[in-house]
Motif scaffolding. Structure first.
Motif, PDB file in Angstrom:
ATOM      1  N   CYS A  73       0.849  -1.197   0.000  1.00 45.24           N
ATOM      2  CA  CYS A  73       0.000   0.000   0.000  1.00 45.24           C
ATOM      3  C   CYS A  73       0.881   1.242   0.000  1.00 45.24           C
ATOM      4  N   CYS A  74       0.694   2.114  -0.982  1.00 50.16           N
ATOM      5  CA  CYS A  74       1.531   3.297  -1.147  1.00 50.16           C
ATOM      6  C   CYS A  74       0.716   4.565  -0.918  1.00 50.16           C
ATOM      7  N   ILE A  75       1.332   5.567  -0.299  1.00 50.76           N
ATOM      8  CA  ILE A  75       0.687   6.868  -0.101  1.00 50.76           C
ATOM      9  C   ILE A  75       1.677   7.961  -0.491  1.00 50.76           C
ATOM     10  N   THR A  79       3.284  17.320  -2.890  1.00 49.09           N
ATOM     11  CA  THR A  79       4.570  18.008  -2.806  1.00 49.09           C
ATOM     12  C   THR A  79       5.694  17.176  -3.414  1.00 49.09           C
ATOM     13  N   GLY A  80       5.404  15.882  -3.690  1.00 45.63           N
ATOM     14  CA  GLY A  80       6.424  14.993  -4.231  1.00 45.63           C
ATOM     15  C   GLY A  80       6.975  14.029  -3.199  1.00 45.63           C
ATOM     16  N   ASN A  81       6.391  14.019  -2.017  1.00 45.13           N
ATOM     17  CA  ASN A  81       6.855  13.127  -0.954  1.00 45.13           C
ATOM     18  C   ASN A  81       6.010  11.874  -0.865  1.00 45.13           C
ATOM     19  N   SER A  82       6.534  10.875  -0.186  1.00 44.69           N
ATOM     20  CA  SER A  82       5.788   9.650   0.097  1.00 44.69           C
ATOM     21  C   SER A  82       6.057   9.258   1.537  1.00 44.69           C
ATOM     22  N   ILE A  83       5.141   8.493   2.121  1.00 40.89           N
ATOM     23  CA  ILE A  83       5.376   7.966   3.458  1.00 40.89           C
ATOM     24  C   ILE A  83       5.729   6.490   3.315  1.00 40.89           C
ATOM     25  N   PRO A  84       6.326   5.876   4.340  1.00 42.42           N
ATOM     26  CA  PRO A  84       6.670   4.454   4.231  1.00 42.42           C
ATOM     27  C   PRO A  84       5.431   3.617   3.888  1.00 42.42           C
ATOM     28  N   PRO A  85       5.605   2.584   3.088  1.00 44.93           N
ATOM     29  CA  PRO A  85       4.445   1.794   2.660  1.00 44.93           C
ATOM     30  C   PRO A  85       3.891   0.923   3.780  1.00 44.93           C
ATOM     31  N   ALA A  86       2.738   0.340   3.522  1.00 44.34           N
ATOM     32  CA  ALA A  86       2.186  -0.716   4.377  1.00 44.34           C
ATOM     33  C   ALA A  86       2.207  -1.991   3.546  1.00 44.34           C
ATOM     34  N   MET A  87       2.604  -3.106   4.161  1.00 45.50           N
ATOM     35  CA  MET A  87       2.665  -4.382   3.444  1.00 45.50           C
ATOM     36  C   MET A  87       1.777  -5.398   4.142  1.00 45.50           C
ATOM     37  N   GLY A 101      14.449  -5.819   5.539  1.00 43.84           N
ATOM     38  CA  GLY A 101      14.880  -5.151   4.316  1.00 43.84           C
ATOM     39  C   GLY A 101      13.890  -4.155   3.756  1.00 43.84           C
ATOM     40  N   ALA A 102      12.717  -4.022   4.389  1.00 46.40           N
ATOM     41  CA  ALA A 102      11.703  -3.079   3.908  1.00 46.40           C
ATOM     42  C   ALA A 102      12.133  -1.641   4.197  1.00 46.40           C
ATOM     43  N   PRO A 103      11.537  -0.647   3.517  1.00 46.99           N
ATOM     44  CA  PRO A 103      11.856   0.750   3.830  1.00 46.99           C
ATOM     45  C   PRO A 103      11.615   1.044   5.301  1.00 46.99           C
ATOM     46  N   ASN A 104      12.437   1.897   5.875  1.00 43.24           N
ATOM     47  CA  ASN A 104      12.279   2.261   7.285  1.00 43.24           C
ATOM     48  C   ASN A 104      10.887   2.817   7.546  1.00 43.24           C
ATOM     49  N   GLY A 105      10.258   2.327   8.614  1.00 41.79           N
ATOM     50  CA  GLY A 105       8.936   2.823   8.973  1.00 41.79           C
ATOM     51  C   GLY A 105       7.795   2.082   8.322  1.00 41.79           C
ATOM     52  N   THR A 106       8.075   1.036   7.545  1.00 43.75           N
ATOM     53  CA  THR A 106       7.017   0.281   6.873  1.00 43.75           C
ATOM     54  C   THR A 106       6.073  -0.351   7.888  1.00 43.75           C
ATOM     55  N   LEU A 107       4.781  -0.276   7.607  1.00 40.62           N
ATOM     56  CA  LEU A 107       3.760  -0.897   8.446  1.00 40.62           C
ATOM     57  C   LEU A 107       3.523  -2.326   7.980  1.00 40.62           C
ATOM     58  N   GLY A 108       3.629  -3.279   8.886  1.00 41.97           N
ATOM     59  CA  GLY A 108       3.393  -4.679   8.548  1.00 41.97           C
ATOM     60  C   GLY A 108       2.040  -5.157   9.034  1.00 41.97           C
ATOM     61  N   LEU A 109       1.288  -5.801   8.133  1.00 39.00           N
ATOM     62  CA  LEU A 109      -0.040  -6.326   8.450  1.00 39.00           C
ATOM     63  C   LEU A 109      -0.181  -7.721   7.866  1.00 39.00           C
ATOM     64  N   ALA A 110      -1.223  -8.432   8.254  1.00 39.43           N
ATOM     65  CA  ALA A 110      -1.436  -9.780   7.730  1.00 39.43           C
ATOM     66  C   ALA A 110      -2.928 -10.072   7.590  1.00 39.43           C
ATOM     67  N   THR A 111      -3.283 -10.692   6.482  1.00 42.58           N
ATOM     68  CA  THR A 111      -4.634 -11.235   6.283  1.00 42.58           C
ATOM     69  C   THR A 111      -4.466 -12.609   5.650  1.00 42.58           C
ATOM     70  N   ILE A 125      -4.843   4.034   7.832  1.00 43.05           N
ATOM     71  CA  ILE A 125      -5.213   5.423   8.125  1.00 43.05           C
ATOM     72  C   ILE A 125      -4.457   5.925   9.359  1.00 43.05           C
ATOM     73  N   LYS A 126      -4.325   5.088  10.373  1.00 43.57           N
ATOM     74  CA  LYS A 126      -3.550   5.470  11.563  1.00 43.57           C
ATOM     75  C   LYS A 126      -2.086   5.706  11.192  1.00 43.57           C
ATOM     76  N   HIS A 127      -1.577   4.886  10.293  1.00 45.65           N
ATOM     77  CA  HIS A 127      -0.209   5.037   9.783  1.00 45.65           C
ATOM     78  C   HIS A 127      -0.075   6.376   9.056  1.00 45.65           C
ATOM     79  N   PHE A 128      -1.085   6.718   8.262  1.00 44.11           N
ATOM     80  CA  PHE A 128      -1.104   7.998   7.542  1.00 44.11           C
ATOM     81  C   PHE A 128      -1.131   9.170   8.522  1.00 44.11           C
ATOM     82  N   ILE A 129      -1.960   9.084   9.535  1.00 41.93           N
ATOM     83  CA  ILE A 129      -2.064  10.155  10.538  1.00 41.93           C
ATOM     84  C   ILE A 129      -0.736  10.339  11.258  1.00 41.93           C
ATOM     85  N   LYS A 130      -0.094   9.229  11.586  1.00 44.58           N
ATOM     86  CA  LYS A 130       1.192   9.273  12.298  1.00 44.58           C
ATOM     87  C   LYS A 130       2.251  10.022  11.494  1.00 44.58           C
TER      88      LYS A 130
END
Length: 258
Positions: A73-75, A79-87, A101-111, A125-130
């Motif tokens: 998941c990419c956000i 301005t040209g910036n991105s936040i760390p992804p969620a996987m 090896g993931a980008p620093n700050g990546t959010l890890g989830l599982a389904t 969304i909480k990751h985005f707010i943070k």
């Protein structure tokens, strides 16, 4: 015998432009963010192989597996910036070593299937707010597609409480209106596949699995999510700077179908 016909996209151009103008015209580039997901599977897509002219047999190492889905998941921001992804990994429970090896700050989830669901999107969304510090005093506009997993009551209330306005892209329009689709994710997938190729070459006889995906995302993500790519993608879609005339009438009609 096939029947040829043409159907207009709904809503029509005027409705789309009016809706976008109401939400975007008063927003600064700092406030406009956009979210989308892409499949990072364990089997790379075949690419062109360079060989000497006249070579009759050209070989390339590829995975023999069918492929397992990990959703990334990419956000990005205007301005040209991105936040760390969620996987999102195809497991019942997430383990931290999955993000090696993931980008620093990546959010890890599982389904169970590795797909996005409503519970995971709340965490996104909480990751985005943070990472954006979105509040009612520091509002944000988040553009998403209207998949049902993105529009749960919990997500809507969380956004409302934190000053986030949600703007959804109409169905069948993401290839024109979604900056990640238009100018970023294709490059990301190219770099991701290249990273898998390199892994396969340096680990002969080994199987590329979900525990190696994060490291390849870690190589591809910063190469694709550059300010130049992101700003150009927002401009091409007419989102920022806002341009209601970026598309012609022909862009709002489906192709002839047989």
């Amino acid at each position: 015998m096939g029947i040829s016909h043409r159907r207009e996209l709904q809503p029509n151009p005027e409705i789309i432009c009016k809706r976008a103008h109401e939400n975007l015209s008063g927003s600064s580039e700092k406030e406009i963010s956009l979210q989308d997901e892409t499949a990072t599977v364990t089997v790379q897509k075949s690419q062109k192989v360079l060989a000497e002219r006249g070579t009759k047999q050209v070989n390339k190492v590829t995975s023999a597996e069918r492929g397992t889905l990990v959703t990334t998941c990419c956000i990005i921001n205007a301005t040209g910036n991105s936040i760390p992804p969620a996987m999102i990994f195809p497991r019942v429970h997430f383990k931290t070593h999955m993000l090696s090896g993931a980008p620093n700050g990546t959010l890890g989830l599982a389904t169970k299937g590795g797909w996005m669901n409503s519970e995971c999107f709340v965490q996104v969304i909480k990751h985005f707010i943070k990472h954006t510090n979105a509040t009612k005093a520091n509002p944000a506009l988040l553009i998403i597609d209207n998949h049902e997993s993105h529009l749960s009551i919990e997500v809507i209330n969380l956004c409302k409480d934190n000053g986030i306005t949600i703007l959804t892209i109409p169905p069948h329009c993401t290839n024109k209106l979604q900056p990640l689709d238009v100018g970023v994710l294709k490059q990301f997938q190219t770099f991701y596949n290249s990273a898998i190729d390199s892994w396969m070459m340096s680990h002969p006889g080994e199987t590329f699995n979900i525990y190696h995906v994060a490291s390849c995302v870690g190589q591809a993500y910063p190469r694709a999510m550059t300010p130049v790519n992101i700003v150009a993608a927002f401009k091409k879609t007419g989102i920022y700077p806002f341009d209601r005339f970026v598309f012609g009438e022909e862009d709002f009609f489906r192709q002839f179908c047989n």
